[in-house]
Structure formats: C-alpha cells, structure tokens
Write a protein that holds these residues in place. Structure first.
Motif, mmCIF file in Angstrom:
data_model
loop_
_atom_site.group_PDB
_atom_site.id
_atom_site.type_symbol
_atom_site.label_atom_id
_atom_site.label_comp_id
_atom_site.label_asym_id
_atom_site.label_seq_id
_atom_site.Cartn_x
_atom_site.Cartn_y
_atom_site.Cartn_z
ATOM 1 N N ASP A 31 -7.571 2.668 -11.480
ATOM 2 C CA ASP A 31 -6.169 2.396 -11.804
ATOM 3 C C ASP A 31 -5.476 3.740 -12.018
ATOM 4 O O ASP A 31 -5.522 4.314 -13.100
ATOM 5 C CB ASP A 31 -6.085 1.534 -13.064
ATOM 6 C CG ASP A 31 -4.664 1.099 -13.388
ATOM 7 O OD1 ASP A 31 -3.715 1.817 -13.023
ATOM 8 O OD2 ASP A 31 -4.502 0.051 -14.037
ATOM 9 N N ALA A 32 -4.838 4.250 -10.981
ATOM 10 C CA ALA A 32 -4.299 5.611 -10.995
ATOM 11 C C ALA A 32 -3.283 5.840 -12.124
ATOM 12 O O ALA A 32 -3.331 6.866 -12.804
ATOM 13 C CB ALA A 32 -3.660 5.932 -9.650
ATOM 14 N N THR A 33 -2.392 4.880 -12.317
ATOM 15 C CA THR A 33 -1.344 5.039 -13.338
ATOM 16 C C THR A 33 -1.936 5.078 -14.734
ATOM 17 O O THR A 33 -1.619 5.960 -15.541
ATOM 18 C CB THR A 33 -0.319 3.887 -13.245
ATOM 19 O OG1 THR A 33 0.238 3.853 -11.934
ATOM 20 C CG2 THR A 33 0.796 4.078 -14.265
ATOM 21 N N PHE A 34 -2.803 4.134 -15.021
ATOM 22 C CA PHE A 34 -3.421 4.068 -16.351
ATOM 23 C C PHE A 34 -4.354 5.257 -16.570
ATOM 24 O O PHE A 34 -4.426 5.819 -17.670
ATOM 25 C CB PHE A 34 -4.180 2.754 -16.499
ATOM 26 C CG PHE A 34 -4.557 2.422 -17.918
ATOM 27 C CD1 PHE A 34 -3.595 2.397 -18.921
ATOM 28 C CD2 PHE A 34 -5.867 2.117 -18.250
ATOM 29 C CE1 PHE A 34 -3.937 2.089 -20.228
ATOM 30 C CE2 PHE A 34 -6.214 1.803 -19.552
ATOM 31 C CZ PHE A 34 -5.256 1.779 -20.547
ATOM 32 N N LEU A 35 -5.057 5.655 -15.514
ATOM 33 C CA LEU A 35 -5.969 6.788 -15.604
ATOM 34 C C LEU A 35 -5.211 8.072 -15.943
ATOM 35 O O LEU A 35 -5.660 8.879 -16.759
ATOM 36 C CB LEU A 35 -6.726 6.959 -14.290
ATOM 37 C CG LEU A 35 -7.756 8.090 -14.226
ATOM 38 C CD1 LEU A 35 -8.868 7.867 -15.239
ATOM 39 C CD2 LEU A 35 -8.352 8.196 -12.825
ATOM 40 N N ALA A 36 -4.050 8.251 -15.335
ATOM 41 C CA ALA A 36 -3.230 9.432 -15.612
ATOM 42 C C ALA A 36 -2.776 9.440 -17.064
ATOM 43 O O ALA A 36 -2.784 10.485 -17.732
ATOM 44 C CB ALA A 36 -2.010 9.448 -14.686
ATOM 45 N N LEU A 37 -2.390 8.269 -17.573
ATOM 46 C CA LEU A 37 -1.973 8.153 -18.975
ATOM 47 C C LEU A 37 -3.121 8.542 -19.910
ATOM 48 O O LEU A 37 -2.929 9.307 -20.866
ATOM 49 C CB LEU A 37 -1.523 6.718 -19.246
ATOM 50 C CG LEU A 37 -0.892 6.383 -20.603
ATOM 51 C CD1 LEU A 37 -0.003 5.136 -20.476
ATOM 52 C CD2 LEU A 37 -1.937 6.135 -21.676
ATOM 53 N N LEU A 38 -4.306 8.019 -19.626
ATOM 54 C CA LEU A 38 -5.470 8.308 -20.465
ATOM 55 C C LEU A 38 -5.865 9.781 -20.396
ATOM 56 O O LEU A 38 -6.209 10.392 -21.413
ATOM 57 C CB LEU A 38 -6.656 7.436 -20.039
ATOM 58 C CG LEU A 38 -6.494 5.926 -20.202
ATOM 59 C CD1 LEU A 38 -7.746 5.206 -19.724
ATOM 60 C CD2 LEU A 38 -6.205 5.559 -21.649
ATOM 61 N N LYS A 92 -12.435 8.671 -23.043
ATOM 62 C CA LYS A 92 -13.435 8.867 -21.992
ATOM 63 C C LYS A 92 -13.960 7.516 -21.499
ATOM 64 O O LYS A 92 -14.163 7.305 -20.301
ATOM 65 C CB LYS A 92 -14.603 9.712 -22.515
ATOM 66 C CG LYS A 92 -14.287 11.190 -22.633
ATOM 67 C CD LYS A 92 -15.487 11.957 -23.175
ATOM 68 C CE LYS A 92 -15.157 13.445 -23.351
ATOM 69 N NZ LYS A 92 -16.287 14.199 -23.943
ATOM 70 N N GLU A 93 -14.171 6.621 -22.445
ATOM 71 C CA GLU A 93 -14.614 5.262 -22.117
ATOM 72 C C GLU A 93 -13.603 4.593 -21.184
ATOM 73 O O GLU A 93 -13.971 3.961 -20.190
ATOM 74 C CB GLU A 93 -14.744 4.465 -23.416
ATOM 75 C CG GLU A 93 -14.966 2.977 -23.243
ATOM 76 C CD GLU A 93 -14.734 2.219 -24.546
ATOM 77 O OE1 GLU A 93 -14.308 1.063 -24.468
ATOM 78 O OE2 GLU A 93 -14.959 2.787 -25.633
ATOM 79 N N GLY A 94 -12.327 4.760 -21.506
ATOM 80 C CA GLY A 94 -11.277 4.172 -20.685
ATOM 81 C C GLY A 94 -11.182 4.804 -19.311
ATOM 82 O O GLY A 94 -10.964 4.105 -18.311
#
Length: 227
Positions: A196-203, A187-189
């Motif tokens: 950052d769409a790519t990183f957000l999707a991963l998280l 959640k913090e991330g």
C-alpha cells in the motif's frame, strides 16, 4: 417390455437425470457460496486488522502529544521545553495525516480523538462474510485500546507529580522508551502494508521522525545526567 413401460422408464430416467443435474448445479452453487463467504471473511478480517493497527498508532500519537504538552508547561530546562514543543508538533502532524488517510479509507476511528476504536464504514464492501469476518476480528478491540489509554493517563499523572530536573529527566526517559516502542509498531506496519504505497509512505515518514526524536531524547537525557 411393453411400449408403455418403456416410455415410463424413459421418462423416469430423464427426470432422474435432470434431478441429478440440478443437484450437481446446487452443489456447485453451494461451493461457490462457501468460497465467497470465506473470501469475504478474509476481507473483513483484513479490514479489522487495519483498523486495529491504525487505532494503535492513534493511541501512540495521543500519548506523545499529552506528554509533550505536560513538558511544555512543567519542564525547567529550556532545551527540554523546546524539544517538547517539537515532539508535540511532530505527533500532531502524524495524527493529522493518519486521520486524513483514515477518512479517505472510510475508517471511523474514534481513537483519533482519544477514545476507542468502534467501527468501520462497510459501504461498498458487501457480503455477510465481510461483516462477519470484520466483527469477529474486532471483538475486544475497544476494550484493549481503552486499557492502553487508561494506562497512559496513569503514567502521565505520575510524571506530573515530579518537579524540576527530576521531571525533566523522567520525561526524557519516558519519551526515549516510547519512541523506541513506536518505531517497532511502525516497522510492523511497513512490513504488513508494504504493498500500500500511500500508507507505506505515511508510516515511513512517521518512523523517520520518531527515530530522530528518540535520538534527541537520549542525547538530552545524557546532558541532564551530567548536571
């Protein structure tokens, strides 16, 4: 005033004016350099913060994989064994995605192989400000993650000493608590890297998996208490 004196003063005035102009130009350059250095440091600090965060996720994944492998070998309840296998596969997948993303971002994170975060490839970032900001922010990071790994290994060793239903219950309790903590990290991330769409999707994908595993661990834990 003689013509010669007039000319001398005129030349002196012209030189002084030129020097003043040069000084103003030099001040502007100095301000620009300071501004660029400040911006560079901010970029470096942000890069270091990202590396630290990814390292934290990597340590979390490694911990869950180790716990799951232990349960695959040592759990006595078939459902717990089955859950352990899924848990391991989930976090191995998460770790693989994290590694792929990190490599694409030129992050060299040895924590991905159960070590300490060490450095980031600065190619293309440029500027001493970037390097300075990065290095200052990264101070103590390796030691901090190293301590987290050591603590994790100690807890796994203690869990390994348990047997039968006692092990199964302790494992499920440990996983439920870990997955809850993992959700908070994710959640913090998501909040920090929402742009950052790519990183957000991963998280987001990882968080859904972690949430599901937390729920199942708690359900199995309740069943074990009834036995």
């Amino acid at each position: 005033m003689s013509k010669a004196n007039w000319k001398t003063r005129a030349v002196t005035a012209a030189v002084m004016t030129g020097l003043m102009g040069f000084s103003a130009h030099a001040n502007d350059e100095e301000k620009q350099q300071k501004h660029e250095m400040k911006q560079g440091k901010a970029v470096g600090e942000a890069a270091a913060k990202r590396v630290q965060y990814v390292g934290k996720l990597a340590v979390f994944n490694n911990r869950q994989i180790k716990l799951a492998r232990l349960a695959e070998q040592q759990a006595t309840d078939p459902q717990v064994k089955q859950f352990a296998t899924r848990l391991r596969e989930d976090h191995e997948n998460s770790q693989s995605q994290l590694r792929t993303w990190a490599q694409a971002q030129k992050l060299q994170i040895s924590a991905l192989s159960d070590s300490n975060v060490t450095s980031e490839d600065q190619t293309g970032t440029g500027g001493s400000g970037v390097q300075q900001g990065y290095q200052e922010k990264m101070k103590g990071t390796g030691e901090k993650l190293g301590k987290a790994i050591d603590q994790s290994n100690e807890e796994i060793t203690k869990l390994q000493e348990k047997e039968g239903p006692e092990f199964d219950k302790a494992f499920l309790t440990r996983i439920a608590e870990d997955q809850k903590k993992g959700k908070e990290v994710l959640k913090e991330g998501r909040k920090e890297y929402k742009n950052d769409a790519t990183f957000l999707a991963l998280l987001s994908d990882t968080e859904r998996v972690v949430s599901g595993n937390e729920t199942q661990a708690k359900e199995l834990e309740k069943q074990m208490k009834k036995k």
